[in-house]
Enzyme design. Structure first.
Site, mmCIF file in Angstrom:
data_model
loop_
_atom_site.group_PDB
_atom_site.id
_atom_site.type_symbol
_atom_site.label_atom_id
_atom_site.label_comp_id
_atom_site.label_asym_id
_atom_site.label_seq_id
_atom_site.Cartn_x
_atom_site.Cartn_y
_atom_site.Cartn_z
ATOM 1 N N CYS A 73 33.509 8.086 24.679
ATOM 2 C CA CYS A 73 34.688 8.365 23.871
ATOM 3 C C CYS A 73 35.607 7.137 23.873
ATOM 4 O O CYS A 73 35.531 6.306 24.784
ATOM 5 C CB CYS A 73 35.437 9.572 24.426
ATOM 6 S SG CYS A 73 34.647 11.165 24.099
ATOM 7 N N HIS A 116 33.429 13.394 20.009
ATOM 8 C CA HIS A 116 32.554 13.803 21.111
ATOM 9 C C HIS A 116 31.689 15.010 20.761
ATOM 10 O O HIS A 116 30.550 15.120 21.243
ATOM 11 C CB HIS A 116 33.416 14.120 22.337
ATOM 12 C CG HIS A 116 32.645 14.525 23.554
ATOM 13 N ND1 HIS A 116 32.087 13.606 24.418
ATOM 14 C CD2 HIS A 116 32.304 15.753 24.036
ATOM 15 C CE1 HIS A 116 31.468 14.238 25.403
ATOM 16 N NE2 HIS A 116 31.579 15.540 25.198
ATOM 17 N N ASN A 156 18.102 10.081 21.030
ATOM 18 C CA ASN A 156 17.715 11.330 21.684
ATOM 19 C C ASN A 156 18.912 12.267 21.596
ATOM 20 O O ASN A 156 20.030 11.863 21.923
ATOM 21 C CB ASN A 156 17.396 11.131 23.165
ATOM 22 C CG ASN A 156 16.255 10.167 23.386
ATOM 23 O OD1 ASN A 156 15.378 10.029 22.544
ATOM 24 N ND2 ASN A 156 16.253 9.496 24.524
ATOM 25 N N HIS A 167 27.697 12.952 24.175
ATOM 26 C CA HIS A 167 28.364 12.260 23.063
ATOM 27 C C HIS A 167 27.309 11.674 22.119
ATOM 28 O O HIS A 167 26.336 11.070 22.571
ATOM 29 C CB HIS A 167 29.247 11.142 23.602
ATOM 30 C CG HIS A 167 30.171 10.555 22.586
ATOM 31 N ND1 HIS A 167 31.533 10.750 22.612
ATOM 32 C CD2 HIS A 167 29.929 9.779 21.494
ATOM 33 C CE1 HIS A 167 32.092 10.113 21.600
ATOM 34 N NE2 HIS A 167 31.130 9.513 20.904
ATOM 35 N N HIS A 169 25.018 9.473 20.318
ATOM 36 C CA HIS A 169 24.706 8.056 20.496
ATOM 37 C C HIS A 169 23.198 7.858 20.432
ATOM 38 O O HIS A 169 22.422 8.798 20.513
ATOM 39 C CB HIS A 169 25.233 7.538 21.836
ATOM 40 C CG HIS A 169 24.465 8.030 23.027
ATOM 41 N ND1 HIS A 169 24.558 9.324 23.510
ATOM 42 C CD2 HIS A 169 23.570 7.409 23.843
ATOM 43 C CE1 HIS A 169 23.769 9.472 24.554
ATOM 44 N NE2 HIS A 169 23.155 8.319 24.786
ATOM 45 N N GLN A 171 20.109 4.390 21.155
ATOM 46 C CA GLN A 171 19.896 3.180 21.927
ATOM 47 C C GLN A 171 19.031 2.186 21.150
ATOM 48 O O GLN A 171 18.347 2.563 20.190
ATOM 49 C CB GLN A 171 19.233 3.499 23.269
ATOM 50 C CG GLN A 171 20.058 4.415 24.152
ATOM 51 C CD GLN A 171 19.473 4.592 25.533
ATOM 52 O OE1 GLN A 171 19.295 3.632 26.270
ATOM 53 N NE2 GLN A 171 19.163 5.833 25.895
#
Length: 342
Positions: A73, A116, A156, A167, A169, A171
């Site tokens: 966040c 979030h 994922n 949250h 996201h 990679q």
């Protein structure tokens, strides 16, 4: 797209991606400059040829923190996070607990939104396009690093998948060795070329489009279809109609159409089981390695471990022990259900 490059207190790189210039990104990371000591090691399994990363420091990584301690966040007074700014659009930073670093590669975290409690499916098409531009930029920059042979962008979602930070996201991994699944793709593509004189991935796309029953949705430049031998109960591959090796080679028309189709696909996954909770999934971009990958095609593979509203697809003895997948849902049925999940 406008990007601003800065550093976190411990020296890790942080990059803000904004839809337009003018955002003030001068906020400093006020945390102590304590860097996690990591020395990941790549070991090659002599029995399979696969590379395995040994990263023991990850045992201490952040695991399901309370929402008011979320490290992804935006920072606020009294609660400093990995992102010093009070707000952001898309932010990318070096993972604090990387599976790969230094001579073994690099791991980055991609935050899609400061919200979030949302997910990628909740993004606007404009924000999804900004994420695509960030993926493309990271692919370009990481590909130029010494030793990097392949760049992998993925997301994922869901505790069922193994996500430890809720949250929204994803990679980006910069590999210094070709990933095992890519190695299988390379071998299969070479065998197909030798046998037919054609490209395997072009044929897979053409076959799915011609048959139609496994197509979930299609646009002018992209088609999403369930593969003929799907491993997961609900698995969809999204291909551009023009074969390219990686994200950097997409045209503006292909980039412009992607957000609409991808968001539609993710929202169908969320409607699939009629549950209030979002569907857990993995979304994986397959890009060709930098050398020797001429036969491969950029595509995204999206799948969920959920097979019914109250059942998960666990990797049992055949899958975990022998990599022999057993699917409980016929690919044609999965495609039909996803088409109906409007």
């Amino acid at each position: 797209m406008h990007r601003t490059v800065t550093e976190l207190a411990d020296g890790r790189e942080l990059i803000y991606y904004d839809s337009a210039p003018g955002r003030d990104r001068r906020a400093r990371d006020r945390r102590p400059p304590d860097r996690v000591e990591s020395a990941p090691e790549l070991r090659r399994d002599p029995a399979t040829g696969d590379w395995v990363a040994i990263a023991a420091h990850r045992q201490s990584r952040t695991h399901h923190p309370p929402a008011d301690s979320c490290p992804l966040c935006p920072s606020r007074e009294g609660r400093e996070s990995e992102i010093p700014a009070a707000d952001y659009e898309v932010a990318v930073f070096e993972n604090r607990f990387p599976s790969l670093s230094g001579p073994t590669g690099r791991c980055e975290v991609v935050c899609f939104t400061p919200d979030h409690d949302s997910g990628f499916a909740d993004l606007t098409q404009e924000r999804a396009r900004l994420v695509l531009d960030a993926w493309t930029d990271r692919t370009s920059e990481l590909s130029a690093r010494p030793g990097v042979v392949q760049v992998y962008c993925f997301e994922n979602r869901g505790a069922e998948i193994g996500v430890t930070l809720p949250h929204p996201h994803g990679q980006v991994y910069a590999f210094t060795a070709v990933a095992p699944r890519t190695a299988k793709h390379l071998a299969a593509a070479a065998a197909h070329r030798a046998a037919t004189g054609r490209n395997l991935f072009e044929d897979l796309l053409a076959e799915a489009r011609a048959a139609g029953e496994r197509v979930v949705l299609a646009g002018e430049h992209w088609t999403a279809f369930v593969p003929y031998a799907a491993r997961w109960p609900y698995e969809v591959h999204l291909y551009p109609h023009r074969r390219v090796p990686d994200l950097t080679r997409l045209t503006e028309a292909e980039r412009a159409e992607f957000p609409r189709l991808y968001l539609d696909l993710l929202r169908r996954f969320d409607r699939l089981f009629g549950l209030p909770a979002p569907t857990p999934y993995v979304a994986a971009w397959h890009q060709a390695p930098l050398t020797g990958g001429d036969e491969l095609a950029l595509h995204l593979e999206l799948f969920t471990v959920r097979r019914t509203a109250d059942k998960l697809k666990y990797l049992a003895g055949t899958e975990s022990g022998m990599e022999a997948f057993m699917n409980d849902v016929a690919p044609e049925t999965a495609a039909l259900r996803l088409r109906e999940a409007r």
